[in-house]
Design an enzyme around this catalytic site. Structure first.
Site, PDB file in Angstrom:
ATOM      1  N   VAL A  93      62.380 -73.583 -41.316  1.00 18.05           N
ATOM      2  CA  VAL A  93      60.968 -73.558 -40.916  1.00 18.05           C
ATOM      3  C   VAL A  93      60.232 -74.814 -41.377  1.00 18.05           C
ATOM      4  O   VAL A  93      59.138 -75.119 -40.892  1.00 18.05           O
ATOM      5  CB  VAL A  93      60.270 -72.292 -41.472  1.00 18.05           C
ATOM      6  CG1 VAL A  93      60.090 -72.370 -42.978  1.00 18.05           C
ATOM      7  CG2 VAL A  93      58.937 -72.047 -40.798  1.00 18.05           C
ATOM      8  N   ALA A 245      67.182 -71.590 -49.069  1.00 21.73           N
ATOM      9  CA  ALA A 245      66.691 -70.845 -47.907  1.00 21.73           C
ATOM     10  C   ALA A 245      66.285 -71.811 -46.809  1.00 21.73           C
ATOM     11  O   ALA A 245      65.787 -72.907 -47.096  1.00 21.73           O
ATOM     12  CB  ALA A 245      65.484 -69.996 -48.294  1.00 21.73           C
ATOM     13  N   ASP A 246      66.506 -71.394 -45.598  1.00 21.38           N
ATOM     14  CA  ASP A 246      66.007 -72.164 -44.453  1.00 21.38           C
ATOM     15  C   ASP A 246      64.717 -71.566 -43.919  1.00 21.38           C
ATOM     16  O   ASP A 246      63.879 -72.281 -43.368  1.00 21.38           O
ATOM     17  CB  ASP A 246      67.069 -72.245 -43.367  1.00 21.38           C
ATOM     18  CG  ASP A 246      68.177 -73.167 -43.832  1.00 21.38           C
ATOM     19  OD1 ASP A 246      69.081 -72.693 -44.533  1.00 21.38           O
ATOM     20  OD2 ASP A 246      68.080 -74.384 -43.562  1.00 21.38           O
ATOM     21  N   ARG A 247      64.589 -70.259 -44.049  1.00 19.63           N
ATOM     22  CA  ARG A 247      63.334 -69.598 -43.646  1.00 19.63           C
ATOM     23  C   ARG A 247      63.301 -68.226 -44.318  1.00 19.63           C
ATOM     24  O   ARG A 247      64.258 -67.456 -44.210  1.00 19.63           O
ATOM     25  CB  ARG A 247      63.289 -69.443 -42.125  1.00 19.63           C
ATOM     26  CG  ARG A 247      61.933 -69.093 -41.588  1.00 19.63           C
ATOM     27  CD  ARG A 247      61.951 -68.909 -40.067  1.00 19.63           C
ATOM     28  NE  ARG A 247      62.161 -70.108 -39.282  1.00 19.63           N
ATOM     29  CZ  ARG A 247      61.296 -70.629 -38.414  1.00 19.63           C
ATOM     30  NH1 ARG A 247      60.112 -70.055 -38.239  1.00 19.63           N
ATOM     31  NH2 ARG A 247      61.606 -71.702 -37.708  1.00 19.63           N
ATOM     32  N   ALA A 255      66.809 -66.292 -44.275  1.00 16.74           N
ATOM     33  CA  ALA A 255      67.861 -66.988 -43.519  1.00 16.74           C
ATOM     34  C   ALA A 255      68.355 -68.149 -44.353  1.00 16.74           C
ATOM     35  O   ALA A 255      67.567 -68.948 -44.857  1.00 16.74           O
ATOM     36  CB  ALA A 255      67.300 -67.504 -42.200  1.00 16.74           C
TER      37      ALA A 255
END
Ligand SMILES: CSC[C@@H](O)[C@@H](O)C(=O)COP(=O)(O)O
Length: 357
Positions: A93, A245-247, A255
């Site tokens: 994000v 974390a990516d989002r 995620a």
């Protein structure tokens, strides 16, 4: 010397080509947004914070070369190019969050009649260029908060053994790292016994990048195949798992790199606390839960070939999701630059303004 994935000085941007690591150290010149989009898409630069910083700096490089007489033209160009950069990779994000923040800024600057288009450009460039330092400061804070959290939940005086997945270090950020920053911090305090990193198939961020960073920092560490995590947890008592974390959705569902979810399930079974470490910019309050997160699917060649050699039986069908979602109930805590939160406590941070960079 610390590893530097992103070099930026006086409008010149270079990124370390992570496709070539750990065997070759080569920097790629980024001459504008088109180059920025391609290095992100091809994963020459990767990691949620680094993607956002490189994307935005690629715009800064381009804007520095142009002269603007009309503020509207500058605003439109910025908006179009930021939206284009967001399309390079969908799951993390951070690029989208940075684009939204910068678009808001450019709209405010456009409405302010007290300065010219060129002055507006310079103010806008200052905001982009401040991202590098802000990310580094956030990472250092995450390292401190995370190390405190891991130490305080670990009974007795024994040193800690910690497992991580994928790469969340200097190579994935402006420097120091998030989950790997916590491991770095524990090591600098003399309380880390050992770090374990997974290989992280299929792209091998763990074997190629995290192992490289751990060796570079002289942190005692061991590499595992992804399939060895349960065996490790049975063989050695781990103090914690810590991942990036990516989002993160508003309810704490997270995620992160494919394989994270199965590590969280395994940690739960073995009673090992499972932490997510990420800057607040990785929290997407617009998504109520993880089921709304778009998961990027990568080309099957990343699975079927290693270093240009085919390893999979020709003709087999492949499924290559780059990320998975770990449900909040498997997460012991989310470590941010603002402190440690239980997944359910994240929402309390929604209205807290992000410190402007
Ligand atoms: C601080 S980086 C956090 C995440 O971006 C990281 O764990 C990860 O999943 C990276 O994925 P990648 O596909 O290498 O960009």
């Amino acid at each position: 010397m610390t590893l530097k994935a992103i070099k930026y000085e006086n409008g010149k941007l270079e990124v370390l080509d992570q496709l070539l690591l750990p065997l070759q150290t080569e920097y790629v010149n980024i001459n504008g947004v088109e180059d920025g989009w391609h290095v992100i898409h091809k994963m020459q630069v990767r990691g949620a914070p680094a993607i956002a910083i490189v994307g935005c700096l690629s715009l800064a490089v381009e804007l520095r070369k142009e002269i603007f007489e009309d503020k509207k033209i500058l605003r439109q160009e910025v908006e179009g190019k930021l939206n284009y950069l967001v399309s390079a990779r969908p799951t993390a994000v951070n690029m989208k969050a940075a684009a939204d923040q910068l678009i808001e800024l450019v709209n405010e600057l456009d409405k302010n009649n007290s300065f010219t288009a060129e002055e507006m450009k310079l103010r806008f460039l200052d905001a982009i260029e401040a991202m590098l330092q802000k990310d580094l400061d956030d990472n250092l804070a995450i390292g401190r908060v995370g190390a405190d959290a891991l130490i305080s939940q670990w009974p007795g005086d024994a040193q800690l053994r910690v497992l991580t997945h994928c790469n969340t270090g200097s190579l994935a950020t402006s420097g120091y790292g998030t989950a790997l920053g916590i491991i770095r911090n524990l090591h600098s305090r003399g309380v880390l016994e050992h770090a374990y990193c997974t290989e992280t198939r299929p792209y091998n961020q763990g074997a190629r990048l995290t192992a490289y960073e751990l060796l570079h920092e002289r942190i005692p560490a061991t590499l595992l195949c992804d399939s060895m995590v349960a065996a490790l947890m049975r063989a050695r008592r781990l103090a914690a798992v810590v991942v990036g974390a990516d989002r993160v959705a508003a309810n704490g569902d997270t995620a992160n790199k494919i394989g994270t979810y199965q590590i969280a399930v395994t940690a739960k079974h073995h009673g090992v606390p499972f932490f997510v470490a990420a800057p607040m910019t990785s929290v997407d309050f617009s998504l109520p839960s993880g089921e709304h997160i778009v998961i990027e699917e990568r080309p099957e060649r990343e699975m079927t070939y290693i270093n240009g050699h085919r390893i999979a039986a020709p003709g087999i069908k492949c499924w290559n999701p780059a990320f998975d979602v770990t449900p909040a109930d498997l997460i012991s805590g989310i470590i941010t630059e603002r402190g440690l939160f239980k997944p359910a406590e994240l929402l309390s941070q929604r209205q807290v303004p992000t410190e402007s960079s």
